[in-house]
Design a protein around this motif. Structure first.
Motif, PDB file in Angstrom:
ATOM      1  N   SER A   1       6.806  40.418  28.324  1.00 15.23           N
ATOM      2  CA  SER A   1       5.656  39.536  28.222  1.00 15.23           C
ATOM      3  C   SER A   1       4.578  40.042  29.180  1.00 15.23           C
ATOM      4  O   SER A   1       4.878  40.508  30.271  1.00 15.23           O
ATOM      5  N   THR A   2       3.321  40.003  28.742  1.00  9.45           N
ATOM      6  CA  THR A   2       2.209  40.405  29.611  1.00  9.45           C
ATOM      7  C   THR A   2       1.316  39.180  29.819  1.00  9.45           C
ATOM      8  O   THR A   2       1.449  38.195  29.097  1.00  9.45           O
ATOM      9  N   PRO A   3       0.409  39.235  30.789  1.00  5.17           N
ATOM     10  CA  PRO A   3      -0.484  38.075  30.975  1.00  5.17           C
ATOM     11  C   PRO A   3      -1.489  37.950  29.834  1.00  5.17           C
ATOM     12  O   PRO A   3      -2.242  36.993  29.789  1.00  5.17           O
ATOM     13  N   ILE A   4      -1.531  38.928  28.919  1.00  6.66           N
ATOM     14  CA  ILE A   4      -2.549  38.884  27.865  1.00  6.66           C
ATOM     15  C   ILE A   4      -1.940  39.027  26.474  1.00  6.66           C
ATOM     16  O   ILE A   4      -2.537  39.625  25.580  1.00  6.66           O
ATOM     17  N   ASN A   5      -0.739  38.458  26.285  1.00  5.32           N
ATOM     18  CA  ASN A   5      -0.101  38.496  24.961  1.00  5.32           C
ATOM     19  C   ASN A   5      -1.014  37.939  23.875  1.00  5.32           C
ATOM     20  O   ASN A   5      -1.614  36.888  24.065  1.00  5.32           O
ATOM     21  N   THR A   6      -1.058  38.636  22.744  1.00  8.66           N
ATOM     22  CA  THR A   6      -1.678  38.029  21.564  1.00  8.66           C
ATOM     23  C   THR A   6      -0.612  37.167  20.892  1.00  8.66           C
ATOM     24  O   THR A   6       0.582  37.306  21.179  1.00  8.66           O
ATOM     25  N   LYS A   7      -1.033  36.313  19.984  1.00  3.92           N
ATOM     26  CA  LYS A   7      -0.060  35.466  19.278  1.00  3.92           C
ATOM     27  C   LYS A   7       0.909  36.327  18.472  1.00  3.92           C
ATOM     28  O   LYS A   7       2.104  36.061  18.429  1.00  3.92           O
ATOM     29  N   ASN A   8       0.380  37.366  17.821  1.00  7.36           N
ATOM     30  CA  ASN A   8       1.250  38.230  17.018  1.00  7.36           C
ATOM     31  C   ASN A   8       2.259  38.982  17.881  1.00  7.36           C
ATOM     32  O   ASN A   8       3.384  39.223  17.453  1.00  7.36           O
ATOM     33  N   TYR A   9       1.859  39.347  19.095  1.00  4.02           N
ATOM     34  CA  TYR A   9       2.809  40.020  19.982  1.00  4.02           C
ATOM     35  C   TYR A   9       3.916  39.047  20.378  1.00  4.02           C
ATOM     36  O   TYR A   9       5.090  39.422  20.437  1.00  4.02           O
ATOM     37  N   GLU A  10       3.553  37.802  20.623  1.00  9.45           N
ATOM     38  CA  GLU A  10       4.573  36.806  20.972  1.00  9.45           C
ATOM     39  C   GLU A  10       5.529  36.576  19.804  1.00  9.45           C
ATOM     40  O   GLU A  10       6.733  36.413  19.998  1.00  9.45           O
ATOM     41  N   THR A  11       4.980  36.591  18.594  1.00 10.88           N
ATOM     42  CA  THR A  11       5.816  36.461  17.398  1.00 10.88           C
ATOM     43  C   THR A  11       6.810  37.619  17.322  1.00 10.88           C
ATOM     44  O   THR A  11       7.995  37.430  17.046  1.00 10.88           O
ATOM     45  N   LEU A  12       6.311  38.824  17.602  1.00 12.41           N
ATOM     46  CA  LEU A  12       7.149  40.023  17.543  1.00 12.41           C
ATOM     47  C   LEU A  12       8.260  39.968  18.597  1.00 12.41           C
ATOM     48  O   LEU A  12       9.411  40.330  18.325  1.00 12.41           O
TER      49      LEU A  12
END
Lengths: 393, 393
Positions: A273-284
């Motif tokens: 996890s990064t401080p700038i996750n996009t929603k799609n990255y969180e989904t992935l």
């Protein structure tokens, strides 16, 4: 490429010229309509035929609807013997109990305490379970251990018309194994519930249940047992998908295996996890997490025991290569433009340029992206110009 | 491996030994506290410092909360000039209008009709937009065209203290470009809204907004404009994340770029819906669909203009190779077991075996998975036994 290396390695191990006469076991699947009116809604809603695949639609607004305390006692409850009381066996047993069926179980490990708590009759050995004469034996072992499990079933202790069913994620293998081992007279039902403890946590509504009536005889008892067993999933709201084991394996390699493959690759990258996750990255990340939480035995099984998996890896390999080459091609042409600009146009402070791309002397380690050449811009261009003209002679 | 090929190719194109003196432009970021009380909640909720990254948390229960008809007129509305009225420029303009700011716009294409409908002053050329003297110029062009756009801005027409802001998905490049081109005195604010028309369709609540005050002078006018501009995103509910452009690019390559890379690969595979999709496969298809719906220019830009992207491709490459080799190793050892069993154990109809794996003579094309050897099992084993013993001599 790697797959070709593999083939070579295998060829080295096995330098034999055998001449085995092989044949694909013929599927004796029957698709007769239920005759006996069941105490379920199966009689009203006919299960889709193999020719008419169910439309790919899940109601996105589905809400949790299962109350674990509700138990409906059917007119003729089934006696279901589960072999393998791991996570998935337990997960299914709950639904069987909820629908008022009698559940027996056996497993390599001792689940007597768990079974006592959940109203399941536990048998230390498969012999005891078979002596209790269940209507359906449901094999819930892992892909890798299933052959061993099936070969150890004492079929002579079972009553006639018992149905042997499995829930493996690979179906051609399961079908061939059962056809080879299960004596004539017993029914064979291959199934694959396309869900698990995560996706089916709150409800099975709209989740797919694939089945193939590989060998269900036309006598009423076996037919009734089969339809009644299928109605359990139908009643939970599953989308019932009847298809051959071959079809299943082709589709599963294209969808389920690719999902597992991508998740295993991303898991291997240790995504964080990064401080700038996009929603799609969180989904992935979430998808990776839930998928690799399944045993690696399942993943290995999806590859080793599905004819179509290797083809999908090769397809993924080619796609990765194509995307990379496309990007690298763009990088090359951008750098070429940069060089040509420097050669043909006089340097000037305010003309558009590509100075913000990596500079030529730093290209080999690709670490100079986004560097601004603050000093010596003019000199360097002149020097580069000379060199490139020289090289083109 | 492919990346090394790339380096070789570049080396062939450019056989020069230049000696450019490079330096990384120093960031003159300031993190002063707002002095003037704004007509927003920014004064109460201090924006997180660079040292304290906001916890990675999005409220999953968020509900649509934006009403497009609601318009709040701030005490001192900003005059925001957008260069680039593509999808993303329009998407942001709506929020600026909703919050009662004055929006001007210019673009390569003619958006006069769109602007008239949405209360935006449209200028055919950037000269006109600059003559109207906006407080903030927001560059919403694509990564690939931004340098050209920035170099064409007639800075002499702008009033002092104007802030130049961008929304590019790559930040080191944007920072270096702006520091190089934008004359002293004007402010520079690099931002990256980590969302778009899909994820931010109903609400920006909890969505991340990254910014770096690259060059905001300590005079009150520029500071006030900067804080007021940031408050637009804060008021929409964004998670405000202040970090350096370098930090952004490192995190973005690990998260956003990898997501785009995976989506481009899967898109290249032409994933199709099957009658037996799992929920995770549907998630993967949906993610692929929304990600590749962005222009391929964005994807190219994320790779070409982010120093860290190549490293992530190499990491993905290694992970793919590891997963493949792991699977192929399992396949090899399973086949070895099969061969050894046939050599050392007498064949018998009911012993456990691995006959359901591909047979030795069909291994090279891997098309024999799941075949049941119905005939000649005994003979073949004997033949294989002889051959393997022979080979081992």
């Amino acid at each position: 490429m790697a797959s070709f290396h593999l083939c070579n390695s295998i060829a080295n191990v096995n330098q034999t010229k055998t001449n085995l006469s092989l044949m694909l076991a013929s599927s004796t699947s029957s698709t007769t309509t239920p005759i006996i009116k069941l105490n379920s809604n199966l009689g009203n809603q006919s299960i889709s035929s193999k020719q008419n695949h169910i439309a790919n639609h899940i109601d996105k607004s589905m809400e949790p609807s299962i109350s674990s305390s509700t138990s409906i006692v059917p007119e003729f409850p089934l006696k279901i013997g589960i072999i393998g009381l791991g996570e998935f066996g337990q997960f299914l047993a709950k639904a069987f109990k909820r629908q008022g069926h009698n559940v027996l179980g056996t497993s390599r490990s001792d689940y007597s305490e768990y079974c006592q708590e959940h109203g399941i009759e536990f048998y230390r050995h498969v012999n005891g379970l078979c002596e209790a004469q269940p209507d359906v034996i449901l094999i819930c072992s892992s892909i890798l251990s299933t052959e061993d499990v099936v070969r150890k079933i004492p079929f002579h202790k079972l009553k006639p018309n018992t149905i042997l069913a499995d829930v493996l994620s690979v179906k051609e293998y399961a079908r061939n194994l059962l056809l080879d081992v299960v004596p004539e007279g017993f029914g064979i039902l291959c199934t694959h519930p396309m869900f698990g403890k995560f996706s089916g946590k709150n409800s099975w509504e709209g989740l797919r249940f694939v089945y193939d009536k590989v060998r269900i005889s036309e006598n009423r008892i076996q037919e009734r047992k089969c339809e009644q067993f299928l109605s359990i999933f139908q009643d939970e709201g599953c989308q019932m998908v009847e298809m051959t084991c071959e079809e299943h394996d082709r589709y599963a390699a294209e969808s389920q295996f690719i999902t597992h493959m991508v998740a295993r690759i991303l898991s291997n990258m240790n995504l964080e996890s990064t401080p700038i996750n996009t929603k799609n990255y969180e989904t992935l990340m979430e998808l990776t997490h839930t998928t690799v939480s399944h045993s690696s035995d399942l993943f290995d099984g999806l590859f080793l025991y599905n004819l179509n998996a290797m083809e999908q890896i090769e397809k993924l390999d080619r796609a990765f290569e194509t995307v990379k080459q496309n990007l690298f091609g763009k990088l090359r042409s951008t750098l070429r433009t940069q060089i040509e600009e420097k050669v043909t146009i006089d340097t000037s402070a305010d003309r558009p340029s590509t100075y913000f791309l990596p500079n030529s002397n730093n290209v080999t380690d690709l670490s100079s992206f986004s560097l601004v050449p603050k000093q010596g811009k003019q000199d360097a261009s002149v020097e580069l110009k000379t060199e490139v003209q020289h090289a083109s002679v």
